[in-house]
Design an enzyme around this catalytic site. Structure first.
Site, PDB file in Angstrom:
ATOM      1  N   ASP A 181       0.831  -1.201   0.000  1.00 36.67           N
ATOM      2  CA  ASP A 181       0.000   0.000   0.000  1.00 36.67           C
ATOM      3  C   ASP A 181       0.870   1.257   0.000  1.00 36.67           C
ATOM      4  OD1 ASP A 181      -2.420   1.363   0.054  1.00 36.67           O
ATOM      5  OD2 ASP A 181      -3.256   0.081   1.619  1.00 36.67           O
ATOM      6  N   ASP A 246     -10.463   3.193  -3.221  1.00 32.68           N
ATOM      7  CA  ASP A 246     -11.275   2.049  -2.778  1.00 32.68           C
ATOM      8  C   ASP A 246     -12.736   2.211  -3.206  1.00 32.68           C
ATOM      9  OD1 ASP A 246      -8.885   1.648  -1.564  1.00 32.68           O
ATOM     10  OD2 ASP A 246      -9.655   1.659   0.484  1.00 32.68           O
TER      11      ASP A 246
HETATM   12  C1  GLA Z   1      -5.984   1.391   1.260  1.00 36.79           C
HETATM   13  C2  GLA Z   1      -6.184   0.335   0.187  1.00 36.79           C
HETATM   14  C3  GLA Z   1      -7.253  -0.644   0.607  1.00 36.79           C
HETATM   15  C4  GLA Z   1      -6.919  -1.268   1.939  1.00 36.79           C
HETATM   16  C5  GLA Z   1      -6.742  -0.158   2.953  1.00 36.79           C
HETATM   17  C6  GLA Z   1      -6.215  -0.640   4.291  1.00 36.79           C
HETATM   18  O1  GLA Z   1      -7.068   2.248   1.324  1.00 36.79           O
HETATM   19  O2  GLA Z   1      -6.526   0.938  -1.015  1.00 36.79           O
HETATM   20  O3  GLA Z   1      -7.419  -1.640  -0.373  1.00 36.79           O
HETATM   21  O4  GLA Z   1      -5.750  -2.028   1.822  1.00 36.79           O
HETATM   22  O5  GLA Z   1      -5.776   0.795   2.506  1.00 36.79           O
HETATM   23  O6  GLA Z   1      -6.154   0.431   5.171  1.00 36.79           O
END
Ligand code: GLA
Length: 552
Positions: A181, A246
């Site tokens: 990430d 997301d």
């Molecule tokens: C980011 C990623 C997600 C998830 C979250 C965890 O937002 O895009 O897919 O892994 O972090 O906090």
């Protein structure tokens, strides 16, 4: 009516014209598609991730339940195999040597002889079911748990400063997959191309030591166009890269299952942001995020549209729903064989929008490995039912007759002529499989390499292999590359088109000694130019032997 006057040519002029014309054609010829054996490329991954349904509360018990459910639900049989642990497994603690320490209560011993607090335990459990295991970290010093969805903030849960140590640790624990990430990297204003290249090298070194390569999922949300650099980072490039934020909204407070909502509109916009067909080929994939199929917020039809879009996109199919609570309708959506086969097709190409006759009425086409086959999506993004048509010519097919099948039901649909039309409800989609005849392609052999290559193509060494005078009917062309790779591992090349940024292409082994094979890519060409130039350069030697390209 006027007739254009054709100047009369003397016999000498005719002869010269024929010679010039033949010379122009010497590296260009029309070819049939089925002539060369297509070499399959690795398909996008299929599995489950803890994030959408369990947020940062993930622990051993949850992962075991989900892994068991992947088997008992039939998802594994349909092809799903990764069980991926996302944020929350690690709270940022390291020992004096910098090794990651995890909570022994959250990650206990699961079998006699195991030590609590050892992530190898859960990997053994997952592997014991015949599944694969995924883990998660951040490219920065802190990870996303400094912005928690639930509970207290945890800092230092990132791998910056420990890349070699952490990726070696993940491989030694036995993990098969790592998602990296960008929360920390973003906060520190780091350059993702630089950080992820270092991570790619750490993954390659860990693979060299353990013999076990981590599948590399790069998660930078598309902020700095990772499709332009992700498949090129370091010695062990990213396999998939996120192209957007997301789909699920963060949890505000309280019960995670009730509060985690999926949004159809955000899902559609993630699909749009994930379309970079020039970068998705030979086993590298744009990742529009884990799926929200089966989560609160989407109706059954919307789940089907979502699944169809991910399949058309050739997206990684990572389920975000709680696998212990899937309804029969959701399971049917997640496991439809024809829809999964379109996603996993061995040509590894992404869908392209081939027509939008009116705003919100879209025709998407994904070229499949088998000659003349296309997965087609008629997508109605408007608020009223609409009729949408697809013409064979928009699909790169000839005017010959074609058969049309409903991808979801397998029902053969009646068609005649050179198009098909269907009524599509508001906000819905019809997914079709079309089997027709490919339009003719034009083949080119490398220019200026005759002495060194003869008819067998050019070995890609420190001299680039160049194709000049390439024409295309469309801006996004399908390009078949005929090559040979007698080795046991993929060989790599960078392709630069008209001097633009390069894309990295993997050439899987062709087997059979020097027998040729082919892969497909999609390339942005100038359809108004008679001289597109495609230049292949070796990434490392030996490179593949590139024989010809064919353009459709
Ligand atoms: C980011 C990623 C997600 C998830 C979250 C965890 O937002 O895009 O897919 O892994 O972090 O906090």
């Amino acid at each position: 009516m006027t007739t254009a006057r054709v100047p009369r040519m003397g016999s000498r002029a005719v002869l010269i014209s024929i010679v010039v014309f033949t010379a122009m054609l010497s590296h260009q010829a029309a070819v049939a598609q089925s002539a060369v054996r297509l070499i399959p490329v690795p398909p996008p991954p299929m599995g489950w991730s803890s994030w959408n349904s369990f947020s940062n509360t993930v622990d051993s018990r949850i992962v075991m339940d989900q892994a068991r459910a992947m088997i008992s639900s039939g998802l594994h049989k349909a092809g799903y195999e990764y069980v991926n642990i996302d944020e929350g497994w690690w709270l940022g603690k390291r020992d004096a040597q910098g090794n990651i320490e995890v909570d022994p209560k959250a990650w206990p011993a699961l079998a006699p002889g195991e030590r609590a607090g050892d992530m190898a335990n859960i990997v053994r459990f997952i592997h014991g079911l015949g599944l694969k295991a995924g883990i998660y970290t951040d490219a920065g010093e802190s990870g996303c748990s400094m912005y928690p969805d639930l509970g207290p903030k945890y800092f230092h849960a990132g791998s910056e400063g420990h890349y070699e140590q952490d990726f070696l640790q993940f491989a030694k624990w036995g993990f098969d997959y790592v998602k990296v990430d960008w929360c920390g990297g973003d906060k520190e204003n780091l350059d993702p191309a630089v950080q992820y290249a270092e991570i790619a090298r750490a993954i390659a070194r860990a693979a060299a030591i353990t013999g076990h390569r981590l599948y590399f999922s790069l998660c930078e949300w598309g902020k700095q166009s990772p499709w332009t650099w992700a498949p090129n980072v370091g010695g062990s490039p990213a396999d998939i890269w996120r192209t957007s934020g997301d789909i699920v909204a963060p949890i505000v407070a309280g019960n995670i299952h009730a509060n985690r909502k999926a949004s159809f509109a955000k899902m559609l916009s993630n699909f749009d942001q994930g379309i970079h067909p020039e970068a998705e080929h030979t086993g590298y994939y744009n990742d529009p995020d884990m799926m929200v199929v089966g989560m609160p917020g989407l109706e059954d039809e919307q789940n089907r549209v979502h699944m169809a879009l991910w399949a058309m996109s050739g997206a990684p199919l990572i389920v975000g729903a709680d696998l212990t609570k899937l309804t029969p309708a959701t399971l049917a959506t997640l496991t439809n064989p024809a829809v999964l086969a379109a996603d996993q097709d061995s040509a590894g190409l992404q869908s392209v929008k081939v027509a939008e006759p009116a705003e919100g009425l879209q025709v998407w086409s994904k070229a499949l490995a088998e000659p003349g086959r296309r997965a087609v999506l008629l997508l109605n993004r408007t608020a009223s039912p609409q009729q949408i048509s697809v013409r064979w010519s928009d699909l790169g097919l000839s005017e010959a007759s074609a058969t049309v099948t409903d991808a979801w039901t397998g029902k053969q649909l009646h068609t005649s002529g050179t198009s098909y039309s269907a009524g599509v409800p508001a906000g819905d989609a019809v997914m079709l499989l079309v089997a027709g005849t490919d339009a003719p392609m034009t083949a080119y052999t490398p220019s200026g390499t005759e002495e060194t290559s003869g008819n067998n193509g050019a070995v890609l060494d420190h001299h680039p292999v160049r194709f000049t005078g390439v024409r295309s009917h469309s801006h996004m062309a399908r390009v078949r590359i005929t090559y040979s790779n007698p080795g046991l591992a993929p060989r790599y090349a960078e392709l630069r088109i008209n001097g633009q940024a390069a894309t990295r292409i993997a050439f899987p082994p062709t087997g059979n000694g020097n027998g040729a094979g082919a892969i497909w890519i999609q390339a942005t060409l100038d359809e108004t130019s008679a001289n597109n130039v495609l230049t292949f350069s070796a990434v490392c030697e030996p490179g593949p032997v590139i024989q010809s390209i064919s353009i459709q």
